[in-house]
Design a protein around this motif. Structure first.
Motif, PDB file in Angstrom:
ATOM      1  N   VAL A 174      61.785 -70.638 -45.080  1.00 26.80           N
ATOM      2  CA  VAL A 174      62.598 -71.752 -45.526  1.00 26.80           C
ATOM      3  C   VAL A 174      62.094 -73.000 -45.079  1.00 26.80           C
ATOM      4  O   VAL A 174      61.753 -74.174 -45.701  1.00 26.80           O
ATOM      5  CB  VAL A 174      64.231 -71.497 -45.669  1.00 26.80           C
ATOM      6  N   SER A 175      62.186 -73.049 -43.691  1.00 33.88           N
ATOM      7  CA  SER A 175      61.619 -74.444 -43.130  1.00 33.88           C
ATOM      8  C   SER A 175      60.261 -74.831 -43.273  1.00 33.88           C
ATOM      9  O   SER A 175      59.946 -75.928 -43.583  1.00 33.88           O
ATOM     10  CB  SER A 175      61.828 -74.083 -41.353  1.00 33.88           C
ATOM     11  N   GLN A 176      59.233 -73.780 -43.295  1.00 32.41           N
ATOM     12  CA  GLN A 176      57.852 -74.105 -43.681  1.00 32.41           C
ATOM     13  C   GLN A 176      57.729 -74.341 -45.203  1.00 32.41           C
ATOM     14  O   GLN A 176      56.998 -75.554 -45.557  1.00 32.41           O
ATOM     15  CB  GLN A 176      56.903 -72.926 -43.536  1.00 32.41           C
ATOM     16  N   ALA A 177      58.627 -73.933 -46.011  1.00 33.06           N
ATOM     17  CA  ALA A 177      58.524 -74.218 -47.411  1.00 33.06           C
ATOM     18  C   ALA A 177      59.191 -75.759 -47.745  1.00 33.06           C
ATOM     19  O   ALA A 177      58.362 -76.476 -48.289  1.00 33.06           O
ATOM     20  CB  ALA A 177      59.240 -73.245 -48.402  1.00 33.06           C
ATOM     21  N   LEU A 178      60.170 -76.076 -47.062  1.00 30.15           N
ATOM     22  CA  LEU A 178      60.474 -77.549 -47.178  1.00 30.15           C
ATOM     23  C   LEU A 178      59.981 -78.418 -46.337  1.00 30.15           C
ATOM     24  O   LEU A 178      59.504 -79.485 -46.807  1.00 30.15           O
ATOM     25  CB  LEU A 178      62.135 -77.418 -46.592  1.00 30.15           C
ATOM     26  N   LYS A 179      59.248 -78.030 -45.384  1.00 32.51           N
ATOM     27  CA  LYS A 179      58.346 -78.973 -44.707  1.00 32.51           C
ATOM     28  C   LYS A 179      57.164 -79.453 -45.569  1.00 32.51           C
ATOM     29  O   LYS A 179      56.796 -80.629 -45.469  1.00 32.51           O
ATOM     30  CB  LYS A 179      57.801 -78.406 -43.407  1.00 32.51           C
ATOM     31  N   GLN A 198      59.753 -67.356 -52.347  1.00 29.05           N
ATOM     32  CA  GLN A 198      59.674 -66.246 -52.859  1.00 29.05           C
ATOM     33  C   GLN A 198      58.242 -65.574 -52.688  1.00 29.05           C
ATOM     34  O   GLN A 198      58.095 -64.496 -52.743  1.00 29.05           O
ATOM     35  CB  GLN A 198      59.677 -66.437 -54.430  1.00 29.05           C
ATOM     36  N   GLN A 199      57.114 -66.319 -52.385  1.00 30.55           N
ATOM     37  CA  GLN A 199      55.797 -65.801 -52.105  1.00 30.55           C
ATOM     38  C   GLN A 199      55.877 -65.161 -50.416  1.00 30.55           C
ATOM     39  O   GLN A 199      54.887 -64.797 -50.037  1.00 30.55           O
ATOM     40  CB  GLN A 199      54.891 -66.820 -52.340  1.00 30.55           C
ATOM     41  N   GLY A 200      57.045 -65.494 -49.508  1.00 28.00           N
ATOM     42  CA  GLY A 200      57.133 -64.888 -48.308  1.00 28.00           C
ATOM     43  C   GLY A 200      56.975 -66.029 -47.309  1.00 28.00           C
ATOM     44  O   GLY A 200      57.062 -65.618 -46.122  1.00 28.00           O
ATOM     45  N   LEU A 201      56.917 -67.264 -47.571  1.00 29.89           N
ATOM     46  CA  LEU A 201      57.132 -68.352 -46.675  1.00 29.89           C
ATOM     47  C   LEU A 201      58.560 -68.550 -45.964  1.00 29.89           C
ATOM     48  O   LEU A 201      59.392 -68.351 -46.943  1.00 29.89           O
ATOM     49  CB  LEU A 201      56.391 -69.643 -47.117  1.00 29.89           C
TER      50      LEU A 201
END
Length: 399
Positions: free
Chosen positions: A317-322, A312-315
């Motif tokens: 999906v792959s980076q957020a899950l990582k 939601q903050q702009g990251l």
């Protein structure tokens, strides 16, 4: 007739609240207008809704699959939704499906959309089901979405069956071992007690312990059902009480092999819902919210919920899950590739296939390892019982 609660404007200023009885939403609006009011909110009252639902507080996975597959076939044949529900109301094999079809048909005939009608019963259908259905209705691809939902539910049923099938064998063996042990303690050892007492030498400690345990259980047999009930209650509390469930979820993730089974079964459900909802055209953040609902492990749910905030903050999906440090690297690589190439939907589907194969391998490995472990457990029990019975006999022969 159902009862509808309403809020309405009187003379364009005063807000009036009340209830009316009508056969459907359309008639309820007409009644309110005839009263000289302008309705601003109109919903079926909670009491009336519960009464109409009767005993339908939930539907099993098999019932949902039956409901969806039947509805998909009827709609794909060109039969309107109301007529499809009328057919299901009369001909469905399961009672809950007949009753639910009647409820949905009545409300749709009253002017509600299919998705809005389903949204009134989240405890029956679940938020994932409702969210996907709404997306399919809004996009005009309801039949295709029903096919996706049917595949998703079937996949969840298959995963559940595999996990349960893997755990049934050891559970059965453990129960059988407990029953045999109780029979030995309560009936076999007391039969040898008099013969052992005729010996001059003291009994081996293991034999004395078994005889004492048998005497106690035979005299206080009622402690067995009390213990079983207490054990079941303890398990239910651990499963439903949030603090205990969180501790249990942390512990199982540290058990070798079992942790892989828990992780990959959760990942498989998570990514399946993410893939299906993304293909249905739902925004990625909403897709992630729906996918997180499927997670049963509280540790995974907490960490992946944190990843949604980062998206939601702009990251990406792959980076957020990582950042959660719990998602497999192969899965992260596939999602990142999909994001960079603009083929996220295809890569999510391939990720689901990857998780399915991995989960099948974990289940096969567990199945192969369970057999020698169970043999070791049963062998240990037999050895202890045999030593308890034959050690006094060996002592008498050696005198």
């Amino acid at each position: 007739m159902p009862i509808y609660s309403y809020e309405a404007l009187k003379a364009g200023k005063q807000i009036i609240k009340g209830e009316v009885t009508a056969s459907n939403l359309k008639d309820a609006r007409e009644i309110i207008r005839k009263m000289g009011l302008v309705p601003t909110r109109l919903n079926e009252s909670v009491d009336a809704k519960n009464k109409r639902l009767g005993s339908i507080s939930s539907m099993s996975l098999a019932e949902k699959i039956d409901f969806i597959s039947t509805l998909q076939i009827l709609l794909s044949s060109g039969i309107p939704a109301v007529e499809s529900l009328m057919f299901m109301e009369q001909e469905a094999a399961r009672k809950k499906i007949r009753e639910m079809s009647k409820v949905l048909k009545t409300q749709i005939m009253g002017g509600s959309t299919f998705a809005d009608t389903l949204a009134r019963y989240p405890s029956v259908f679940g938020y994932i089901f409702i969210g996907l259905f709404k997306a399919g209705e809004e996009s005009g691809e309801l039949e295709k979405t029903l096919g996706r939902i049917n595949g998703l539910l079937t996949k969840q049923a298959n995963i559940k069956a595999k996990v349960i099938g893997t755990l049934i064998y050891p559970a059965f063996v453990i129960v059988l071992a407990c029953v045999v042990t109780l029979v030995m303690l309560m009936f076999v050892f007391p039969a040898f007690k008099e013969m052992f007492e005729q010996q001059d030498k003291a009994l081996p400690w293991i034999t004395s312990m078994m005889i004492s345990a048998g005497d106690f259980l035979k005299q206080y047999w009622f402690t067995i059902p009390i213990f079983l009930i207490a054990f079941v209650v303890f398990c239910v509390i651990c499963y439903k009480w949030k603090p205990a469930r969180e501790i249990l979820d942390k512990v199982v993730l540290k058990v070798p092999l079992l942790s892989n089974l828990i992780l990959y079964s959760n990942y498989s459900n998570f990514l399946s819902v993410l893939s299906v909802s993304y293909d249905a055209g739902i925004p990625i953040v909403d897709c992630l919210h729906l996918a997180v609902i499927t997670l049963e492990n509280s540790v995974l749910k907490t960490k992946l919920s944190g990843a949604i905030v980062k998206v939601q903050q702009g990251l990406q999906v792959s980076q957020a899950l990582k950042s959660t440090k719990i998602v497999p690297r192969m899965l992260l690589f596939m999602i990142a590739t999909g994001e960079q190439s603009g083929r996220l939907g295809d890569m999510l589907e391939k990720g689901v296939n990857f998780l399915d194969k991995t989960l099948d391998g974990i289940i096969d490995t567990m199945t192969k390892m369970i057999e020698p472990i169970m043999l070791l457990v049963i062998g240990s029990i037999v050895l202890i019982m045999a030593l308890s019975l034959y050690l006094p006999l060996f002592q008498s022969y050696m005198q």
